[in-house]
Each structure stands twice: as structure tokens, then as C-alpha cells.
Design an enzyme around this catalytic site. Structure first.
Site, PDB file in Angstrom:
ATOM      1  CB  SER A  16      -0.968   0.000   1.182  1.00 23.62           C
ATOM      2  OG  SER A  16      -0.283   0.178   2.400  1.00 23.62           O
ATOM      3  CG  ASN A  17       3.624   2.692   2.985  1.00 22.08           C
ATOM      4  OD1 ASN A  17       3.421   3.862   3.249  1.00 22.08           O
ATOM      5  ND2 ASN A  17       3.423   1.711   3.864  1.00 22.08           N
ATOM      6  CG  LEU A  97      18.486  -3.568   2.844  1.00 21.94           C
ATOM      7  CD1 LEU A  97      18.441  -2.120   2.394  1.00 21.94           C
ATOM      8  CD2 LEU A  97      18.174  -4.493   1.676  1.00 21.94           C
ATOM      9  CG  HIS A 113       9.962   1.832  11.870  1.00 25.19           C
ATOM     10  ND1 HIS A 113      10.106   0.471  11.760  1.00 25.19           N
ATOM     11  CD2 HIS A 113       9.718   2.089  13.188  1.00 25.19           C
ATOM     12  CE1 HIS A 113       9.970  -0.080  12.953  1.00 25.19           C
ATOM     13  NE2 HIS A 113       9.734   0.874  13.835  1.00 25.19           N
ATOM     14  CD  GLU A 146      26.521   1.147   7.058  1.00 20.83           C
ATOM     15  OE1 GLU A 146      25.917   2.140   7.540  1.00 20.83           O
ATOM     16  OE2 GLU A 146      27.346   1.252   6.136  1.00 20.83           O
ATOM     17  CD  GLU A 178       3.046   3.075   7.788  1.00 17.00           C
ATOM     18  OE1 GLU A 178       3.518   2.483   6.817  1.00 17.00           O
ATOM     19  OE2 GLU A 178       2.635   2.481   8.803  1.00 17.00           O
TER      20      GLU A 178
HETATM   21  C1  GRF Z   1       3.870  -0.594   6.850  1.00 19.46           C
HETATM   22  O1  GRF Z   1       3.228  -0.451   8.082  1.00 19.46           O
HETATM   23  C2  GRF Z   1       5.302  -0.104   6.941  1.00 19.46           C
HETATM   24  O2  GRF Z   1       5.461   0.956   7.824  1.00 19.46           O
HETATM   25  C3  GRF Z   1       6.008  -1.311   7.486  1.00 19.46           C
HETATM   26  O3  GRF Z   1       5.377  -2.411   6.853  1.00 19.46           O
HETATM   27  C4  GRF Z   1       4.055  -2.056   6.463  1.00 19.46           C
HETATM   28  C5  GRF Z   1       3.969  -2.264   4.984  1.00 19.46           C
HETATM   29  O4  GRF Z   1       2.674  -2.059   4.474  1.00 19.46           O
HETATM   30  N1  GRF Z   1       7.425  -1.198   7.236  1.00 19.46           N
HETATM   31  P1  GRF Z   1       2.462  -2.007   2.889  1.00 19.46           P
HETATM   32  O5  GRF Z   1       3.060  -3.288   2.307  1.00 19.46           O
HETATM   33  O6  GRF Z   1       3.132  -0.785   2.363  1.00 19.46           O
HETATM   34  O7  GRF Z   1       0.964  -1.978   2.717  1.00 19.46           O
END
Ligand code: GRF
Length: 204
Positions: A16-17, A97, A113, A146, A178
Site C-alpha cells: 500500500s505504501n 540489508l 517505519h 547499517e 504513512e
Molecule cells: C507498513 O506499516 C510499513 O510501515 C512497514 O510495513 C508495512 C507495509 O505495508 N514497514 P504495505 O506493504 O506498504 O501496505
């Protein structure tokens, strides 16, 4: 501002992001950046279909077929380099990573995050905040270094924890935030507005 930035998004799940970044970049009058590549280490990640529906090139191979993190990351890095990528966005990419990967793309890898860093690093940040009883939590976009969830902070937004919240309702409101700040941070990068000095990121 330089040329239109070429962006790769690394995902492991729903994506979704990634969608929020693509939609924001597509809505700009003057294109500043384009998501040209979506990679997943999970071959049936839901987000891959979503990327294909936008006409974005996708690729996926599992880390399980590599004998080490280093080898897997080298394979991913080489796919990124082939495509002449300016910025790598981690969006729910559930892999740590390797140092080599981070060095290759220093200050060109971003992550989102779901907490106000440096609080609640690692997995289930929303649950950690909920269980701790904080009144405010939120989300953070940062450059990747890192150490886990540690690099220079680009943007943060707060979310209030309400009396009748459940972990799920809190997680949903953080996710909405987010979807605002990640595209915003990418947009700033594309416009060459982020300057990193040590841990500090200034918006110029
Ligand atoms: C989000 O809550 C992001 O902050 C975390 O993992 C989730 C990913 O959601 N790192 P999506 O795959 O972007 O819907």
C-alpha cells in the site's frame, strides 16, 4: 532540479505504501520522479499485481534460493543497477540489508517505519507502542544505514493513541499517515530538496 528520478520500490507484502508513492508521482503536473521497478523477495506478494496494474516492471525471486544474505543482496543490487535507479524505497520489505548493499546506495535508500523513531524499532512497532501505553506514536521516513531503523530521519508524523483504540485501529491510523509522509519524502528527494549531513537531514 535535475532529471526525472528513477525509483525502485522493494516490497514483501501488500504494497500500500508503494501505491501511495506511485499515485503521488503520477499526479504531479511536471513529472519529478517515476517508479520504474518493483521488486519483491516474496514471489506471490500482493503488491506485485498492484504494480503490474500501473504498468510498472516487476521482478521477484526468493532469498531462499541463495546461500547467503550477501549473495541475495548482490543479485538484487545488480537488478537495480541495470535499471539506472536513483532512489530505492523500502516499503514493507521484510529483509535486513547487507552492508554492501547499503554502501552501494548510500543516502539513496529510504524506509518507512510505523513508529516515531528511535522508539519501537523492529517488528510490530505499532503493537510495541500500544502495549507500552504511550499517548502518541506515529511514523517515520528515514534514510537507511547499517543499523536497523536507525538512519537519518527525513519526515515524521504523530498519531495520538485514543482511549478506545485497539492495536488494529491504531495501526490503521498510522498507515493513513504513512501514506501521506512517504510520498512527501520521495517528492522532496526527487526535487533535490534533501541534504544529509551526518544524522541531520535538512529540507532546502
Ligand atoms: C507498513 O506499516 C510499513 O510501515 C512497514 O510495513 C508495512 C507495509 O505495508 N514497514 P504495505 O506493504 O506498504 O501496505
Amino acid at each position: 532540479m535535475g532529471k526525472t528520478k528513477r525509483i525502485a520500490v522493494l516490497i514483501s507484502g501488500r504494497g500500500s505504501n508503494m501505491v501511495s508513492i506511485v499515485e503521488r508521482l503520477c499526479s504531479e503536473k511536471e513529472p519529478v520522479g517515476e517508479v520504474v521497478f518493483v521488486f519483491s523477495n516474496i514471489t506471490d506478494a500482493q503488491g506485485l499485481e498492484k504494480a503490474k496494474n500501473f504498468g510498472i516492471e516487476t521482478l521477484s525471486f526468493s532469498h531462499k534460493i541463495y546461500s547467503s544474505r550477501k549473495e541475495f543482496d548482490e543479485a538484487v543490487a545488480s537488478e537495480i543497477e541495470k535499471r539506472d535507479i536513483d532512489l530505492v524505497c523500502l516499503a514493507g520489505y521484510m529483509r535486513l540489508l547487507s552492508k554492501g548493499f547499503i554502501r552501494k546506495f548510500r543516502n539513496r535508500i529510504m524506509n518507512i517505519h510505523p513508529s516515531l523513531l528511535p522508539s519501537f524499532t523492529g517488528l510490530d512497532a505499532q503493537g510495541q507502542a500500544f502495549d507500552w501505553g504511550v499517548r502518541y506514536t506515529g511514523c517515520t521516513v528515514h534514510f537507511v544505514d547499517e543499523e536497523l531503523d536507525h538512519g537519518p530521519i527525513i519526515l515524521q508524523r504523530t498519531v495520538e493513541v485514543l482511549q478506545d483504540d485497539t492495536k488494529e485501529s491504531l495501526t490503521d491510523r498510522i498507515l493513513e499517515m504513512e501514506h501521506q509522509i512517504y510520498p512527501e519524502a520521495v517528492d522532496l528527494y526527487c526535487r533535490d530538496k534533501l541534504k544529509v549531513e551526518g544524522r541531520k537531514v535538512s529540507i532546502i
